[in-house]
Write a protein that holds these residues in place. Structure first.
Motif, PDB file in Angstrom:
ATOM      1  N   GLU A   1     -28.169  43.319  44.883  1.00  0.00           N
ATOM      2  CA  GLU A   1     -28.444  43.759  46.477  1.00  0.00           C
ATOM      3  C   GLU A   1     -26.921  43.917  46.915  1.00  0.00           C
ATOM      4  N   GLN A   2     -25.929  42.945  46.894  1.00  0.00           N
ATOM      5  CA  GLN A   2     -24.673  42.890  47.657  1.00  0.00           C
ATOM      6  C   GLN A   2     -23.785  43.917  46.891  1.00  0.00           C
ATOM      7  N   ALA A   3     -24.156  44.352  45.407  1.00  0.00           N
ATOM      8  CA  ALA A   3     -23.165  45.375  44.869  1.00  0.00           C
ATOM      9  C   ALA A   3     -23.642  46.687  45.218  1.00  0.00           C
ATOM     10  N   LEU A   4     -24.916  46.696  45.290  1.00  0.00           N
ATOM     11  CA  LEU A   4     -25.315  48.128  46.001  1.00  0.00           C
ATOM     12  C   LEU A   4     -24.910  48.324  47.547  1.00  0.00           C
ATOM     13  N   ALA A   5     -24.917  47.312  48.027  1.00  0.00           N
ATOM     14  CA  ALA A   5     -24.441  47.445  49.567  1.00  0.00           C
ATOM     15  C   ALA A   5     -23.042  47.829  49.567  1.00  0.00           C
ATOM     16  N   HIS A   6     -22.041  47.165  48.829  1.00  0.00           N
ATOM     17  CA  HIS A   6     -20.942  47.438  48.644  1.00  0.00           C
ATOM     18  C   HIS A   6     -20.579  49.164  48.503  1.00  0.00           C
ATOM     19  N   LEU A   7     -21.512  49.519  47.209  1.00  0.00           N
ATOM     20  CA  LEU A   7     -21.350  51.088  47.114  1.00  0.00           C
ATOM     21  C   LEU A   7     -21.773  51.827  48.045  1.00  0.00           C
ATOM     22  N   ALA A   8     -22.575  51.277  48.871  1.00  0.00           N
ATOM     23  CA  ALA A   8     -23.198  52.216  50.048  1.00  0.00           C
ATOM     24  C   ALA A   8     -22.453  52.186  51.489  1.00  0.00           C
ATOM     25  N   GLN A   9     -21.432  51.135  51.492  1.00  0.00           N
ATOM     26  CA  GLN A   9     -20.652  51.043  52.486  1.00  0.00           C
ATOM     27  C   GLN A   9     -19.376  51.794  52.306  1.00  0.00           C
ATOM     28  N   GLY A  10     -19.023  52.354  51.018  1.00  0.00           N
ATOM     29  CA  GLY A  10     -17.912  53.063  50.822  1.00  0.00           C
ATOM     30  C   GLY A  10     -16.500  52.130  50.790  1.00  0.00           C
ATOM     31  N   SER A  11     -16.691  51.013  50.712  1.00  0.00           N
ATOM     32  CA  SER A  11     -15.254  50.333  50.710  1.00  0.00           C
ATOM     33  C   SER A  11     -14.763  50.337  49.215  1.00  0.00           C
ATOM     34  N   GLU A  12     -13.932  51.520  48.866  1.00  0.00           N
ATOM     35  CA  GLU A  12     -13.289  51.828  47.884  1.00  0.00           C
ATOM     36  C   GLU A  12     -12.297  50.659  47.379  1.00  0.00           C
ATOM     37  N   HIS A  13     -12.123  50.483  46.346  1.00  0.00           N
ATOM     38  CA  HIS A  13     -11.133  49.640  45.707  1.00  0.00           C
ATOM     39  C   HIS A  13      -9.789  49.928  46.205  1.00  0.00           C
ATOM     40  N   GLN A  14      -9.032  49.121  46.776  1.00  0.00           N
ATOM     41  CA  GLN A  14      -7.463  49.562  47.012  1.00  0.00           C
ATOM     42  C   GLN A  14      -6.351  49.158  45.786  1.00  0.00           C
ATOM     43  N   PHE A  15      -6.073  50.026  45.223  1.00  0.00           N
ATOM     44  CA  PHE A  15      -4.998  49.790  44.165  1.00  0.00           C
ATOM     45  C   PHE A  15      -3.669  49.557  44.964  1.00  0.00           C
ATOM     46  N   SER A  16      -2.813  48.960  44.505  1.00  0.00           N
ATOM     47  CA  SER A  16      -1.498  48.703  44.983  1.00  0.00           C
ATOM     48  C   SER A  16      -0.171  48.991  44.129  1.00  0.00           C
ATOM     49  N   ILE A  17       1.049  49.345  44.781  1.00  0.00           N
ATOM     50  CA  ILE A  17       2.054  49.547  43.895  1.00  0.00           C
ATOM     51  C   ILE A  17       3.099  49.265  44.677  1.00  0.00           C
ATOM     52  N   THR A  18       4.217  48.340  44.208  1.00  0.00           N
ATOM     53  CA  THR A  18       5.243  47.767  45.056  1.00  0.00           C
ATOM     54  C   THR A  18       6.715  48.217  44.467  1.00  0.00           C
ATOM     55  N   PHE A  19       7.471  48.772  45.484  1.00  0.00           N
ATOM     56  CA  PHE A  19       8.836  49.167  45.150  1.00  0.00           C
ATOM     57  C   PHE A  19       9.732  48.288  45.923  1.00  0.00           C
ATOM     58  N   VAL A  20      10.435  47.787  45.281  1.00  0.00           N
ATOM     59  CA  VAL A  20      11.390  46.756  45.719  1.00  0.00           C
ATOM     60  C   VAL A  20      12.692  47.387  46.425  1.00  0.00           C
ATOM     61  N   GLU A  21      13.228  46.552  47.331  1.00  0.00           N
ATOM     62  CA  GLU A  21      14.373  47.137  47.845  1.00  0.00           C
ATOM     63  C   GLU A  21      15.655  47.432  46.976  1.00  0.00           C
ATOM     64  N   GLY A  22      16.306  48.296  47.132  1.00  0.00           N
ATOM     65  CA  GLY A  22      17.208  48.434  45.962  1.00  0.00           C
ATOM     66  C   GLY A  22      17.023  49.122  44.779  1.00  0.00           C
ATOM     67  N   SER A  23      15.865  49.589  44.596  1.00  0.00           N
ATOM     68  CA  SER A  23      15.447  50.056  43.415  1.00  0.00           C
ATOM     69  C   SER A  23      15.705  51.690  43.629  1.00  0.00           C
ATOM     70  N   ARG A  24      15.847  52.359  42.239  1.00  0.00           N
ATOM     71  CA  ARG A  24      16.449  53.695  42.484  1.00  0.00           C
ATOM     72  C   ARG A  24      15.135  54.635  42.142  1.00  0.00           C
ATOM     73  N   TRP A  25      15.532  55.834  42.529  1.00  0.00           N
ATOM     74  CA  TRP A  25      14.259  56.879  42.205  1.00  0.00           C
ATOM     75  C   TRP A  25      13.784  56.887  40.496  1.00  0.00           C
ATOM     76  N   LEU A  26      14.480  56.396  39.643  1.00  0.00           N
ATOM     77  CA  LEU A  26      14.326  56.469  38.215  1.00  0.00           C
ATOM     78  C   LEU A  26      13.333  55.275  38.111  1.00  0.00           C
ATOM     79  N   ASP A  27      13.722  54.170  38.774  1.00  0.00           N
ATOM     80  CA  ASP A  27      12.730  53.198  38.808  1.00  0.00           C
ATOM     81  C   ASP A  27      11.345  53.516  39.352  1.00  0.00           C
ATOM     82  N   TRP A  28      11.336  54.332  40.390  1.00  0.00           N
ATOM     83  CA  TRP A  28      10.122  54.697  40.952  1.00  0.00           C
ATOM     84  C   TRP A  28       9.311  55.490  40.024  1.00  0.00           C
TER      85      TRP A  28
END
Length: 345
Positions: free
Chosen positions: A101-128
């Motif tokens: 029931e909770q899993a189906l409610a999660h899908l019905a709410q549309g709360s999609e999973h948030q992926f993340s990516i972190t770029f650190v200060e001082g990184s270069r475009w090549l690193d990105w």
């Protein structure tokens, strides 16, 4: 006879009512058990619901994978809770311990999973580029191989993307395009840079002709130190050098100009090599930033401290010692660099 017939009708009616109530209670009990069964998962899993896919197809897939028990009570559950059937397309993370029931409610709410990516200060475009190529659930990856097309799509007039993307953690949902993510990073950098440039000091206005030049200086400061308290002081050294037309002579620009040839060491020949980024050879700033600076480095570039320092050298612990004259600087080099090198040897 009449009384007996009426009693019989009443008795039959009561029996039917009791049977109906018992049946209703049984159905409710079975539906409740079906809805509250925990999904058989050992770890979080990603579930993708494609456009037009029904809740029946989703639960059928879950049964085939052994996540839920075989049952025909889904139709009854949806009659009791029709909202559970209105699942939305997207990619979701289902956690162990959730009930059906909770899993189906999660899908019905549309709360999609948030992926993340972190770029650190001082990184270069090549690193990105390397990070983005390894990131999951992004689309339009082919753009990463065409810098000129990216510049056009991002409406950037500078020669490359270096320095123009704000280093931070970005969250996105499955199917987000690389371009959309970079647009957010570019807009964020433009906003931070514009605000800092509007608040620049008179010294910065004298030595820097544009916010882009401020970004170039900020990228050098970012690569020179990670110490919050030092950034504006290191900025003052570079502004003092710009004021006297003294070369900036900063190693990170030399390293950037060497590109993939850099192996961790800078040799005397490298310091003499005439590249557009070698600030031991050129006067003033290099043509572009050499990294993606953070907000603190940008603010330091446009709001330097007032000092008489022209030199600084690393203590070897991430901090620097500053000096006003070449003689003082050479003494600091002997103390902090040459002694450290000889000790290692």
């Amino acid at each position: 006879m009449k009384v007996s017939w009426q009693r019989l009708v009443i008795i039959v009616g009561l029996v039917l009512v009791l049977v109906a109530l018992a049946g209703y209670g049984y159905v409710r009990h079975q539906v409740k058990q079906f809805a509250q069964q925990p999904l058989v998962l050992q770890e979080p899993v990603l579930v993708t619901v494609v456009s037009g896919q029904s809740v029946y197809a989703v639960t059928r897939s879950w049964r085939q994978q052994g996540w839920v028990n075989e049952s025909n009570w889904l139709r009854w559950l949806l009659k009791q809770q029709p909202a559970l059937g209105a699942i939305r397309a997207g990619t979701y993370q289902i956690e162990p311990g959730l009930t059906l029931e909770q899993a189906l409610a999660h899908l019905a709410q549309g709360s999609e999973h948030q992926f993340s990516i972190t770029f650190v200060e001082g990184s270069r475009w090549l690193d990105w580029q390397r990070q983005l190529q390894q990131a999951s659930h992004l689309t339009g990856m082919e753009l990463l191989n065409d810098d000129q097309q990216l510049l056009v799509k991002l409406n950037i007039e500078q020669p490359n993307l270096e320095g123009l993307l704000y280093p931070d953690t970005y969250f996105y949902t499955a199917g987000t395009s690389v371009l959309a993510l970079l647009q957010r990073a570019e807009a964020r950098m433009a906003d931070v840079l514009s605000t800092a440039w509007d608040g620049r000091s008179d010294v910065a206005s004298t030595h820097l002709q544009s916010s882009y030049e401020a970004l170039i200086l900020a990228s050098i400061i970012e690569k020179e130190t990670g110490q919050q308290g030092e950034r504006s002081l290191i900025s003052s050294v570079f502004h003092n050098r710009l004021e006297t037309r003294m070369r900036l002579q900063t190693d990170p620009t030399v390293i950037y100009g060497m590109g993939e040839r850099y192996d961790g060491n800078i040799r005397k020949a490298d310091l003499r090599e005439a590249t557009p980024y070698n600030t031991y050879v050129i006067r003033g700033l290099p043509p572009t930033p050499i990294a993606m600076p953070g907000k603190a480095a940008i603010e330091a570039a446009v709001q330097p401290e007032t000092s008489d320092y022209f030199y600084f050298v690393s203590r070897g612990d991430g901090s620097h010692v500053f000096s006003k004259t070449l003689a003082e600087h050479n003494a600091n080099v002997r103390r902090y660099i040459l002694n450290r090198t000889s000790t290692k040897e």
